[in-house]
Design a protein around this motif. Structure first.
Motif, mmCIF file in Angstrom:
data_model
loop_
_atom_site.group_PDB
_atom_site.id
_atom_site.type_symbol
_atom_site.label_atom_id
_atom_site.label_comp_id
_atom_site.label_asym_id
_atom_site.label_seq_id
_atom_site.Cartn_x
_atom_site.Cartn_y
_atom_site.Cartn_z
ATOM 1 N N GLN A 251 7.906 2.319 -6.043
ATOM 2 C CA GLN A 251 7.286 1.994 -4.757
ATOM 3 C C GLN A 251 7.362 0.495 -4.546
ATOM 4 O OE1 GLN A 251 3.608 5.000 -5.063
ATOM 5 N NE2 GLN A 251 3.476 3.706 -3.232
ATOM 6 N N HIS A 252 7.556 0.119 -3.298
ATOM 7 C CA HIS A 252 7.606 -1.300 -2.976
ATOM 8 C C HIS A 252 6.957 -1.539 -1.622
ATOM 9 C CE1 HIS A 252 9.112 -5.407 -2.835
ATOM 10 N NE2 HIS A 252 9.426 -5.166 -1.584
ATOM 11 N N PRO A 253 6.079 -2.494 -1.515
ATOM 12 C CA PRO A 253 5.630 -3.404 -2.582
ATOM 13 C C PRO A 253 4.537 -2.768 -3.434
ATOM 14 C CG PRO A 253 4.535 -3.948 -0.534
ATOM 15 C CD PRO A 253 5.488 -2.807 -0.213
ATOM 16 N N SER A 254 4.183 -3.415 -4.514
ATOM 17 C CA SER A 254 3.090 -2.915 -5.339
ATOM 18 C C SER A 254 1.750 -3.339 -4.743
ATOM 19 C CB SER A 254 3.221 -3.435 -6.768
ATOM 20 O OG SER A 254 3.237 -4.846 -6.776
ATOM 21 N N ARG A 255 1.753 -4.505 -4.096
ATOM 22 C CA ARG A 255 0.536 -4.973 -3.428
ATOM 23 C C ARG A 255 0.926 -5.624 -2.116
ATOM 24 N NH1 ARG A 255 -4.149 -5.958 -6.342
ATOM 25 N NH2 ARG A 255 -4.047 -5.401 -8.536
ATOM 26 N N VAL A 256 0.115 -5.420 -1.103
ATOM 27 C CA VAL A 256 0.371 -6.093 0.170
ATOM 28 C C VAL A 256 -0.950 -6.389 0.851
ATOM 29 C CG1 VAL A 256 0.744 -3.863 1.335
ATOM 30 C CG2 VAL A 256 1.620 -5.965 2.366
ATOM 31 N N ILE A 257 -1.017 -7.591 1.392
ATOM 32 C CA ILE A 257 -2.172 -8.005 2.187
ATOM 33 C C ILE A 257 -1.674 -8.299 3.592
ATOM 34 C CG2 ILE A 257 -4.033 -9.684 2.458
ATOM 35 C CD1 ILE A 257 -3.845 -10.194 -0.565
ATOM 36 N N CYS A 258 -2.291 -7.701 4.566
ATOM 37 C CA CYS A 258 -1.859 -7.949 5.942
ATOM 38 C C CYS A 258 -3.066 -8.150 6.843
ATOM 39 C CB CYS A 258 -1.004 -6.794 6.456
ATOM 40 S SG CYS A 258 -1.903 -5.262 6.739
ATOM 41 N N LYS A 259 -2.811 -8.739 7.971
ATOM 42 C CA LYS A 259 -3.895 -8.997 8.916
ATOM 43 C C LYS A 259 -4.110 -7.777 9.804
ATOM 44 C CE LYS A 259 -3.522 -14.014 9.063
ATOM 45 N NZ LYS A 259 -3.372 -15.228 9.929
ATOM 46 N N SER A 260 -5.330 -7.633 10.244
ATOM 47 C CA SER A 260 -5.681 -6.521 11.115
ATOM 48 C C SER A 260 -4.815 -6.536 12.367
ATOM 49 C CB SER A 260 -7.162 -6.632 11.495
ATOM 50 O OG SER A 260 -7.584 -5.516 12.222
ATOM 51 N N GLY A 261 -4.297 -5.382 12.726
ATOM 52 C CA GLY A 261 -3.465 -5.273 13.914
ATOM 53 C C GLY A 261 -1.980 -5.286 13.642
ATOM 54 N N THR A 262 -1.606 -5.696 12.450
ATOM 55 C CA THR A 262 -0.184 -5.716 12.109
ATOM 56 C C THR A 262 0.212 -4.392 11.466
ATOM 57 O OG1 THR A 262 -0.589 -6.681 9.931
ATOM 58 C CG2 THR A 262 -0.238 -8.203 11.765
ATOM 59 N N SER A 263 1.520 -4.205 11.301
ATOM 60 C CA SER A 263 2.032 -2.992 10.668
ATOM 61 C C SER A 263 2.637 -3.330 9.317
ATOM 62 C CB SER A 263 3.093 -2.334 11.557
ATOM 63 O OG SER A 263 2.530 -1.901 12.775
ATOM 64 N N VAL A 264 2.580 -2.394 8.420
ATOM 65 C CA VAL A 264 3.129 -2.621 7.090
ATOM 66 C C VAL A 264 3.894 -1.383 6.646
ATOM 67 C CG1 VAL A 264 1.006 -1.835 5.966
ATOM 68 C CG2 VAL A 264 2.565 -3.319 4.736
ATOM 69 N N LYS A 265 5.041 -1.626 6.019
ATOM 70 C CA LYS A 265 5.891 -0.531 5.567
ATOM 71 C C LYS A 265 5.883 -0.459 4.049
ATOM 72 C CE LYS A 265 9.942 0.282 7.490
ATOM 73 N NZ LYS A 265 11.379 0.165 7.854
ATOM 74 N N ILE A 266 5.746 0.741 3.541
ATOM 75 C CA ILE A 266 5.772 0.986 2.095
ATOM 76 C C ILE A 266 6.955 1.901 1.805
ATOM 77 C CG2 ILE A 266 4.521 1.899 0.116
ATOM 78 C CD1 ILE A 266 1.929 1.485 1.752
ATOM 79 N N GLU A 267 7.748 1.525 0.806
ATOM 80 C CA GLU A 267 8.916 2.316 0.441
ATOM 81 C C GLU A 267 8.670 3.115 -0.833
ATOM 82 O OE1 GLU A 267 12.554 -0.470 2.181
ATOM 83 O OE2 GLU A 267 12.293 -0.198 0.025
ATOM 84 N N CYS A 268 9.209 4.294 -0.857
ATOM 85 C CA CYS A 268 9.141 5.160 -2.033
ATOM 86 C C CYS A 268 10.563 5.620 -2.341
ATOM 87 C CB CYS A 268 8.237 6.357 -1.747
ATOM 88 S SG CYS A 268 8.146 7.575 -3.083
ATOM 89 N N ARG A 269 11.006 5.339 -3.551
ATOM 90 C CA ARG A 269 12.376 5.694 -3.934
ATOM 91 C C ARG A 269 12.396 6.522 -5.213
ATOM 92 N NH1 ARG A 269 16.363 2.657 -1.342
ATOM 93 N NH2 ARG A 269 15.558 0.859 -0.187
ATOM 94 N N SER A 270 13.205 7.565 -5.197
ATOM 95 C CA SER A 270 13.484 8.286 -6.432
ATOM 96 C C SER A 270 14.749 7.660 -7.008
ATOM 97 C CB SER A 270 13.673 9.778 -6.161
ATOM 98 O OG SER A 270 14.684 9.998 -5.205
ATOM 99 N N LEU A 271 14.633 7.110 -8.209
ATOM 100 C CA LEU A 271 15.704 6.267 -8.741
ATOM 101 C C LEU A 271 16.819 7.058 -9.422
ATOM 102 C CD1 LEU A 271 13.684 3.247 -10.154
ATOM 103 C CD2 LEU A 271 14.672 3.581 -7.887
#
Lengths: 115, 121
Positions: free
Chosen positions: B6-26
């Protein structure tokens, strides 16, 4: 719907003592059963599983669990725990009326091993 | 075998923004991936099931317009938290399930990623 009950939210135990973490599930039909371990801020690691065959399953690090169909249980046991076994343990089931694609998790049991 | 990242392992974002998390089978192809959410000291709650090339199936109570899932290939699924708010802060974990009889893996097992800690400020 399928459900899993882990009655103990936390189990404190001394190092080298035996431990049993309880798990009961609701379905009376064919199921697959799993125990996962989660260390802080990490994902889940499969500890052991029951799919079919022998009702007693073992992991490589000394844990074992026994599938008891009549009691719909899959309790996890270890005869002598180590400090490093401190973690969160989740019982999960697939099958029954939920189908085999999804896993239904119990609420978890925190095992705390102290010296 | 059966490694999921999974990437990222940690993410901090501001309210109202969007964040994408990736999941990969290696090292295996995952026809089905699952997204879970875990609140502190609680169990995993299934958010959605995603199958490669088709729309995700969301669990009851999960807003599909807020949690966008894309399973574009057999090895990658993404979860986008749109217009994130502090209450979306959580630990997000993905898992992947191989197809039947794939390289000795069990199709009834799910292989879990290490999780992504999302903090929305």
């Amino acid at each position: 719907a399928q459900s899993v009950t882990q009655l103990d939210s936390q189990v404190p135990v001394f190092e080298e003592a035996p431990v049993e973490l309880r798990c009961n599930y609701s379905s009376s039909v064919s199921v697959y059963l799993f125990w996962y371990v989660q260390y802080p801020n990490q994902g889940l690691q499969l500890l052991l599983k029951y799919l079919s065959g022998s009702t007693l399953v073992e992991s490589i690090n000394g844990f074992e669990a026994e599938f008891n169909k009549s009691q719909t249980s899959f309790h996890l046991r270890k005869p002598s725990v180590h400090i490093s076994d401190t973690a969160e343990y989740f019982c999960a089931v697939s099958g029954g009326n939920t189908g085999f694609q999804k896993l239904v998790f119990g609420t978890g049991t925190r095992l705390l091993v102290s010296p | 075998g059966a490694v999921v990242s999974q990437h990222p392992s940690r993410v901090i974002c501001k309210s109202g923004t969007s964040v994408k998390i990736e999941c990969r089978s290696l090292d295996f192809q995952a026809t089905t991936m699952f997204w879970y959410r875990q609140f502190p000291k609680q169990s995993l709650m299934l958010m959605a099931t995603s199958n490669e090339g088709s729309k995700a199936t969301y669990e009851q109570g999960v807003e599909k317009d807020k949690f966008l899932i894309n399973h574009a290939s057999l090895t990658l699924s993404t979860l986008t938290v749109t217009s994130a708010h502090p209450e979306d802060s959580s630990f997000y974990i993905c898992s992947a399930r191989p197809p039947n009889r794939f390289a000795g893996l069990n199709a009834y097992e799910q292989y879990f990623g290490p999780g992504t800690r999302l903090t929305v400020t």
